[in-house]
Structures are given as C-alpha cells and as structure tokens.
Design a protein around this motif. Structure first.
Motif, short mmCIF file in Angstrom:
data_model
loop_
_atom_site.label_atom_id
_atom_site.label_comp_id
_atom_site.label_asym_id
_atom_site.label_seq_id
_atom_site.Cartn_x
_atom_site.Cartn_y
_atom_site.Cartn_z
N GLN A 93 -14.58 -52.97 49.57
CA GLN A 93 -14.25 -53.84 48.55
C GLN A 93 -13.05 -54.93 48.95
OE1 GLN A 93 -12.91 -51.61 45.20
NE2 GLN A 93 -13.23 -49.91 46.87
N GLY A 151 -13.55 -57.12 50.89
CA GLY A 151 -15.04 -57.78 51.77
C GLY A 151 -14.64 -57.56 53.19
N SER A 189 -14.51 -47.89 49.78
CA SER A 189 -15.99 -48.36 49.02
C SER A 189 -15.88 -47.82 47.86
CB SER A 189 -17.38 -47.67 49.87
OG SER A 189 -18.79 -48.42 49.38
N LYS A 233 -23.28 -49.67 42.35
CA LYS A 233 -22.22 -50.59 41.95
C LYS A 233 -21.66 -50.80 43.37
CE LYS A 233 -17.18 -50.76 40.97
NZ LYS A 233 -15.67 -49.86 40.07
N ALA A 234 -21.62 -50.23 44.90
CA ALA A 234 -21.32 -50.56 46.20
C ALA A 234 -22.59 -51.87 46.31
CB ALA A 234 -21.36 -49.12 46.87
N ASP A 273 -24.22 -53.49 44.26
CA ASP A 273 -24.36 -55.05 43.56
C ASP A 273 -23.02 -55.44 44.08
OD1 ASP A 273 -26.09 -54.00 42.22
OD2 ASP A 273 -24.67 -53.44 40.52
N ARG A 274 -22.53 -54.66 44.91
CA ARG A 274 -20.98 -55.17 45.67
C ARG A 274 -21.21 -56.38 47.27
NH1 ARG A 274 -18.08 -51.40 46.23
NH2 ARG A 274 -18.18 -51.00 48.66
N THR A 275 -22.40 -55.45 47.83
CA THR A 275 -22.89 -56.27 49.28
C THR A 275 -23.83 -57.28 48.96
OG1 THR A 275 -23.07 -53.54 49.51
CG2 THR A 275 -23.96 -54.83 51.13
N LYS A 300 -23.35 -59.17 46.49
CA LYS A 300 -23.18 -60.08 46.32
C LYS A 300 -22.32 -61.06 47.38
CE LYS A 300 -19.04 -61.72 42.89
NZ LYS A 300 -18.67 -61.61 41.92
N MET A 301 -22.23 -60.31 48.19
CA MET A 301 -20.76 -60.65 49.37
C MET A 301 -21.78 -60.90 51.17
SD MET A 301 -17.74 -58.22 48.34
CE MET A 301 -16.24 -59.24 49.20
N GLY A 328 -16.53 -60.93 53.56
CA GLY A 328 -18.22 -60.42 53.14
C GLY A 328 -19.26 -60.25 54.69
#
Length: 488
Positions: free
Chosen positions: A228, A230, A281, A406-407, A409-411, A413-414, A433
């Motif tokens: 989370q 980055g 995470s 959720k994880a 989407d973060r991956t 995005k980053m 990221g």
C-alpha cells in the motif's frame, strides 16, 4: 483502547503496531529472532496446509534434511558460498562446561569439521543426491522440505526479514534441461495462483537481472507485489540451477543411450514473509484484514446480553448457530467470555481481521435474523436463519474477491511507464509502485540509479512485450522495459 498509527503518518510504525496488537508475533529478545504467537502461527499453518496439498498433487514429496551442513559441502558451489557465507552461523564446538558459576565452551569439544547452520539446503541435498542418482531411471526427483533457515540480517523486520524464518524449499533433479526449466516455471505459476487465489495478492512474474539472481543458479524467476505504500515485496522465487550444483558435487547419471551426463536441477521457496505481505497488502488503519481462505477464524460469534436470563437464551441460540456453521466446514469461533464487554470483543476481532462478525442478542433470536458485520467494507447486513447455510459461504467468497480486487486496482494504478529520468525520479519519490522503464543492461547503470533514487530493478517482466528504447539513465540502447521500484 489505543488505535493504530495512521498508515499515511508512519507506515513502518503502523505495520509493527498491527503485528503487536493483533498478537501475530514479537521479537524474542535475541536480536533478529522472532516468536510467532499462536494467532500468527495459525495463519502459517493454513498457508502450509493448502500449499502442501497443491505441491503433493503435482507429484512432489516431503522430506527433511539436517539443519547443520558440513563446511566442506557448503563450500563446493563457489558462487553460492560467496554470497551466503556473509550471513551464516557456524557451529564450532559440541559441548559447554561449567567454569565456576558460568558456562563456557569446552575447548576439548572442538569439532573436526565446522558445521554451517543452513541458510538454504542446496549443498547438503546435492551431497546426498550423489548417492541417490546413478541412472535416468532415478529421475526426476521432486522433493519439498518444510523447515527453517537462518540468515543474519542487518536490519531485521518481523516477518519480512528475520534471522530465522520458516519456509518451504523445493529441490528437484532432472535428466534434461527442458524438463528442469518446465519445473521452474510450473512452480512459479503455482506460487502465482496461490498468492492470488488464496492470499488475494496480485503479483507480477519476472526474471531477476543477472546481477541479482540466486547465487548458484542460471536463472531466477520471481513473483513480486506492490504494497500500500508503493514499495515492492518479493514473495516467492523459483530458480533454474542448470548443472551448477551437479557439477560442484559431481552428480552424474547414465542416460538412456548409456552415456554419462550431469543432472539438471531447480530449487524454489516461499516463507513466513507471506504473512508480512498479507498485512501490508490488505490491512487498514483499524487493524488486520485477512482473506477468508487463509483466515484461522472466518467468523466470530459475539453474544450481547444484559442479564443472566438473557444470557442463557442467547448462549443456547449462539451454540446452535456455531454448530450450523461448523457443519458447513467454516472456521468459526464463539466468544462466550463474560469478563469482556461486546465492545471490547468487537475491537479485538476487528484488529485481528476476522472476515465476518455475527452479533447475537434477544432481537436476533426473536426475529430469527442475524446481524452480519463485514470486516473488509464495514457493512452490516441481515441474514435470516433459514438462509444462513446458503448465504454465508457466498458472503465469504464475495469478501475474498473484494479484497483481491482492491489490491488488483492498486497494482494496476501503480504500474506506470516512464521514459525520461526526471519523470522517473518524480514517480519513484512521490508515487512509488512498479515503474516500467528502459535499462541498458549494465549493472553499473542500475547501481547509479539505486544510489540516486533508492530504486532497484526488481525484475524483467515475463508477460510484457519486448520493445526497443533508450535507457532512462545512460541513453544507450535497450531492448525491453524492466520494473524498477523501492522495495522491502
């Protein structure tokens, strides 16, 4: 009740507080050595049980080798020895003696040969394989070992880097290069599926650059995830060892044509670092969040009552719910402790990341409906008693999917492309990221980028298409983007 430090304020402190307050682990008092508490160890037991089943289904057998390795064996594969010797513990004597009021090493007990406490088991296993392998009929050998390893760490962190850790390490032997490479990739895919389907952690697959591969291997494959904050975390590796260890230990076999050949081999492993990955995470500012598939307790039942008469009826009803859920093979606990209030229990189980909380009071009994609290979304829903067996498994599945999404989407995005060094530095410092950028293949270039930004080349991605470009630092030709990131 003291709440956690906010992630945005101090991510490292937040991480340590979660481990402490959810009672996962603590340092032992010996620098760098970790005590896994019952709750933390129960997570590892589930990981171990599920992954062990998968490995056995793919033909691997469990074995156990000694944790002490003769120094002469450990020294045989030179590249391997050079890197691991820096963090090794060595046993030199076998006995203590009393000198007045203290224990000292008995000088008469000095070992004829010093023993290395295993940092990894390639050397002792290949010493043994020399006796086991003579013919192509003896191959393949597909072995897995659950155990511990000791590697001295400069900066220990609970679960992420400790001097001693629990892990599984696979060691296989093959008659052909192609078969060994296939095995290496098979395990990489097993780790990928396990991370994503059970731990709800999306990962990228890659190959370590030549200067960062496992020492003693030809190629190191890895899976890495973005946390989370980055930063990247490597959570599994699979190594194609080529013939390096078979040559070092002179392990040959007679092939089907009657000729002698060196054996081809692999090694691979995951460790209790998996638990650190889960924490970083998924968890939030209120504590741990566990995917249902690896949660030791999937549902907690909390009775709410005001007097003994209410308690008797609520207790009877709660036990009824407990038994219904147990018959559905759900890991459920009923907390009937009277010394703690419901509010205290809510805080405890929220901190421990229990996916579902069921509160049972007189209204639930009267209406035959249960109040369900989802730890992942903080949503409260109502489920009728008659729909419990049907709806709860589906709800657990929905929670698992939501945590993974959720994880993921973060991956996504980053995971960012960068083509210019100033832009690269800005993204590394302010966004983090996985930064996809061109590299000229020179280890000195990678070193200078690391010195300037603290970012390292995490891996060369397997699934991304190759594309020509210019190295972001040197401007020299590049044939493929690599993944840079700050990391743990």
């Amino acid at each position: 009740m003291n709440r956690l430090t906010k992630r945005r304020e101090n991510y490292s402190k937040w991480y340590n507080e979660i481990i402490n307050k959810s009672k996962l682990a603590e340092f032992s008092g010996i620098r760098g050595f970790m005590i896994m508490k019952p709750y933390g160890y129960s997570i590892w037991e589930i990981i171990k049980k599920k992954l062990d089943k998968i490995l056995k289904e793919t033909g691997h057998e469990n074995v156990y080798f000694p944790s002490l390795i003769p120094k002469s064996s450990f020294s045989k594969e030179k590249e391997h020895t050079e890197i691991f010797s820096e963090g090794c513990a060595v046993v030199t004597h076998s006995k203590l003696m009393k000198n007045k009021e203290e224990l000292i090493i008995d000088p008469e007990s000095k070992l004829q040969e010093e023993l290395v406490v295993r940092p990894t088991s390639e050397s002792i296993i290949w010493r043994t394989y020399k006796n086991w392998i003579q013919s192509y009929r003896d191959l393949p050998i597909l072995l897995n070992q659950w155990g511990n390893a000791i590697r001295w760490e400069m900066r220990p962190r609970l679960f992420l880097r400790t001097n001693e850790f629990l892990w599984q390490e696979g060691h296989t032997a093959h008659s052909t290069k192609a078969e060994a490479i296939e095995e290496t990739k098979k395990i990489l895919n097993i780790y990928t599926d396990f991370s994503e389907k059970f731990m709800a952690i999306p990962v990228l697959q890659g190959i370590k650059p030549y200067m960062d591969k496992f020492h003693g291997s030809d190629t190191t494959y890895c899976i890495e995830a973005i946390m989370q904050d980055g930063k990247a975390l490597q959570i599994g590796t699979s190594h194609f060892l080529g013939q390096n260890f078979s040559k070092a230990f002179d392990v040959k076999f007679t092939n089907s044509c009657g000729k002698k050949e060196y054996v081809w081999s692999t090694s691979w492993g995951i460790s209790t670092r998996f638990i650190g990955a889960i924490i970083m995470s998924h968890s939030d500012d209120n504590g741990l969040i566990l995917p249902p598939k690896i949660a030791p307790i999937q549902i907690i039942i909390v009775p709410i009552y005001h007097n003994d008469e209410e308690y008797s009826k609520i207790d009877e009803f709660s036990i009824k719910i407990l038994n219904i859920l147990r018959k559905e093979k759900i890991r459920v606990k009923y907390d009937d402790r009277k010394v703690f209030t419901p509010g205290w229990k809510f805080y405890e189980y929220e901190m421990k990341g229990i996916p579902i909380r069921i509160s049972i009071g007189k209204n639930e009994i009267k209406n035959e409906k249960l109040e369900i609290f989802r730890r992942d979304t903080y949503q409260k829903i109502s489920i009728s008693l008659k729909d419990l067996k049907k709806n709860i498994p589906q709800l657990l599945n929905d929670i698992q999917k939501n945590i993974y999404q959720k994880a993921l989407d973060r991956t996504k995005k980053m995971t960012i492309k960068s083509d210019y060094y100033n832009d690269f530095k800005e993204k590394i410092c302010n966004v983090g990221g996985f930064i996809l950028a061109h590299w000229d293949g020179n280890k000195n270039t990678a070193k200078k980028i690391q010195e300037d930004t603290e970012a390292t080349i995490r891996f060369i991605p397997i699934s991304f298409k190759k594309e020509e470009g210019k190295c972001i630092y040197s401007g020299n030709n590049s044939f493929q983007r690599v993944v840079f990131s700050k990391s743990y």
